[in-house]
Write a protein that holds these residues in place. Structure first.
Motif, mmCIF file in Angstrom:
data_model
loop_
_atom_site.group_PDB
_atom_site.id
_atom_site.type_symbol
_atom_site.label_atom_id
_atom_site.label_comp_id
_atom_site.label_asym_id
_atom_site.label_seq_id
_atom_site.Cartn_x
_atom_site.Cartn_y
_atom_site.Cartn_z
ATOM 1 N N ILE A 16 -47.887 -20.965 19.036
ATOM 2 C CA ILE A 16 -47.271 -19.740 19.541
ATOM 3 C C ILE A 16 -45.756 -19.880 19.535
ATOM 4 N N LEU A 17 -45.091 -18.905 18.919
ATOM 5 C CA LEU A 17 -43.642 -18.860 18.934
ATOM 6 C C LEU A 17 -43.220 -17.734 19.865
ATOM 7 N N LEU A 18 -42.441 -18.082 20.879
ATOM 8 C CA LEU A 18 -41.916 -17.110 21.834
ATOM 9 C C LEU A 18 -40.454 -16.847 21.517
ATOM 10 N N LEU A 19 -40.074 -15.577 21.495
ATOM 11 C CA LEU A 19 -38.681 -15.226 21.256
ATOM 12 C C LEU A 19 -38.247 -14.204 22.297
ATOM 13 N N ASP A 20 -37.312 -14.609 23.138
ATOM 14 C CA ASP A 20 -36.771 -13.736 24.173
ATOM 15 C C ASP A 20 -35.409 -14.304 24.577
ATOM 16 N N ASP A 21 -34.419 -13.434 24.740
ATOM 17 C CA ASP A 21 -33.099 -13.935 25.111
ATOM 18 C C ASP A 21 -32.986 -14.238 26.603
ATOM 19 N N ASP A 22 -34.013 -13.896 27.369
ATOM 20 C CA ASP A 22 -34.053 -14.163 28.804
ATOM 21 C C ASP A 22 -34.740 -15.513 29.034
ATOM 22 N N VAL A 23 -33.960 -16.518 29.405
ATOM 23 C CA VAL A 23 -34.483 -17.871 29.593
ATOM 24 C C VAL A 23 -35.588 -17.898 30.655
ATOM 25 N N PHE A 24 -35.409 -17.151 31.737
ATOM 26 C CA PHE A 24 -36.433 -17.113 32.785
ATOM 27 C C PHE A 24 -37.753 -16.583 32.218
ATOM 28 N N MET A 25 -37.693 -15.521 31.411
ATOM 29 C CA MET A 25 -38.912 -14.948 30.820
ATOM 30 C C MET A 25 -39.577 -15.963 29.893
ATOM 31 N N LEU A 26 -38.783 -16.684 29.118
ATOM 32 C CA LEU A 26 -39.341 -17.718 28.235
ATOM 33 C C LEU A 26 -40.043 -18.804 29.037
ATOM 34 N N GLU A 27 -39.402 -19.253 30.110
ATOM 35 C CA GLU A 27 -40.007 -20.290 30.944
ATOM 36 C C GLU A 27 -41.301 -19.793 31.582
ATOM 37 N N ASP A 44 -37.758 -19.807 21.953
ATOM 38 C CA ASP A 44 -36.396 -19.694 21.447
ATOM 39 C C ASP A 44 -35.723 -18.461 22.025
ATOM 40 N N THR A 45 -34.425 -18.571 22.276
ATOM 41 C CA THR A 45 -33.643 -17.433 22.774
ATOM 42 C C THR A 45 -32.863 -16.747 21.656
ATOM 43 N N ASP A 46 -32.895 -17.325 20.461
ATOM 44 C CA ASP A 46 -32.100 -16.824 19.354
ATOM 45 C C ASP A 46 -32.989 -16.543 18.141
ATOM 46 N N ALA A 47 -32.921 -15.324 17.616
ATOM 47 C CA ALA A 47 -33.772 -14.924 16.499
ATOM 48 C C ALA A 47 -33.523 -15.764 15.252
ATOM 49 N N ARG A 48 -32.270 -16.066 14.967
ATOM 50 C CA ARG A 48 -31.966 -16.853 13.758
ATOM 51 C C ARG A 48 -32.526 -18.274 13.869
ATOM 52 N N SER A 49 -32.458 -18.841 15.036
ATOM 53 C CA SER A 49 -33.026 -20.159 15.267
ATOM 54 C C SER A 49 -34.556 -20.112 15.142
ATOM 55 N N ALA A 50 -35.168 -19.049 15.661
ATOM 56 C CA ALA A 50 -36.620 -18.884 15.556
ATOM 57 C C ALA A 50 -37.042 -18.765 14.094
ATOM 58 N N PRO A 56 -46.291 -20.789 13.228
ATOM 59 C CA PRO A 56 -47.021 -20.171 14.336
ATOM 60 C C PRO A 56 -48.146 -19.254 13.864
ATOM 61 N N ASP A 57 -49.175 -19.178 14.693
ATOM 62 C CA ASP A 57 -50.270 -18.236 14.489
ATOM 63 C C ASP A 57 -49.967 -16.930 15.200
ATOM 64 N N LEU A 58 -49.108 -17.022 16.220
ATOM 65 C CA LEU A 58 -48.798 -15.870 17.061
ATOM 66 C C LEU A 58 -47.316 -15.855 17.378
ATOM 67 N N LEU A 59 -46.703 -14.692 17.208
ATOM 68 C CA LEU A 59 -45.328 -14.458 17.640
ATOM 69 C C LEU A 59 -45.372 -13.532 18.840
ATOM 70 N N ILE A 60 -44.708 -13.918 19.911
ATOM 71 C CA ILE A 60 -44.513 -13.027 21.055
ATOM 72 C C ILE A 60 -43.022 -12.782 21.101
ATOM 73 N N CYS A 61 -42.639 -11.538 20.821
ATOM 74 C CA CYS A 61 -41.249 -11.228 20.533
ATOM 75 C C CYS A 61 -40.709 -10.099 21.397
ATOM 76 N N ASP A 62 -39.574 -10.367 22.025
ATOM 77 C CA ASP A 62 -38.833 -9.332 22.738
ATOM 78 C C ASP A 62 -38.160 -8.441 21.695
ATOM 79 N N LEU A 63 -37.968 -7.182 22.023
ATOM 80 C CA LEU A 63 -37.306 -6.265 21.090
ATOM 81 C C LEU A 63 -35.798 -6.271 21.234
ATOM 82 N N SER A 64 -35.323 -6.493 22.435
ATOM 83 C CA SER A 64 -33.896 -6.430 22.703
ATOM 84 C C SER A 64 -33.293 -7.835 22.674
ATOM 85 N N LEU A 65 -32.685 -8.159 21.548
ATOM 86 C CA LEU A 65 -32.096 -9.479 21.353
ATOM 87 C C LEU A 65 -30.660 -9.322 20.858
ATOM 88 N N PRO A 66 -29.774 -10.244 21.217
ATOM 89 C CA PRO A 66 -28.404 -10.165 20.699
ATOM 90 C C PRO A 66 -28.353 -10.569 19.220
#
Length: 137
Positions: free
Chosen positions: A7-18, A35-41, A50-60
């Protein structure tokens, strides 16, 4: 552990990722890349696979839609869950756009994602990816 779902998690909110990482781990899924950064992800995709991406829509810098478009161009065949603090209309539009890119969208949800919903999504992603695990090293 239920199965080796990655599972790959992408969200710029560190608390949400944790929070998501802890919930996913407590449900028996230890293979998580957060990951908090889309380019790094994007850089992690080829090696983590990953088999699954869980992705926030609002990212810098690169928003979730642009990230998903790039993931689709790279041939991602896993499942996607969209998360956002935005209204339901934006979530529906993002889901439609991501599906139009050829991605398999398991759902689009407002934050925070309930543990029961997360458990169901993980089970669905695991069932969908099970045949793929035979060729993993």
């Amino acid at each position: 552990m239920n199965h080796p779902l990655r599972i790959l998690l992408l969200d710029d909110d560190v608390f949400m990722l944790e929070l998501l990482t802890e919930m996913i781990g407590s449900l028996g899924y230890p293979h998580v890349h957060a990951d908090t950064d889309a380019r790094s992800a994007l850089k992690a995709l080829p090696t983590f696979r990953p088999d699954l991406l869980i992705c926030d829509l609002s990212l810098p810098e690169m928003d979730g839609i642009e990230f998903l478009r790039t993931v689709a161009e790279k041939g991602f065949t896993g499942s996607v869950v969209l998360l956002s603090g935005m209204d339901s209309g934006i979530l529906r539009a993002a889901r439609t756009l991501a599906a139009a890119q050829g991605l398999t969208i398991l759902g689009a949800f407002s934050k925070p994602l309930a543990r029961t919903a997360l458990a169901e999504l993980l089970a669905a992603a695991g069932a969908r990816s099970a045949p793929l695990h035979g060729d993993r090293k």
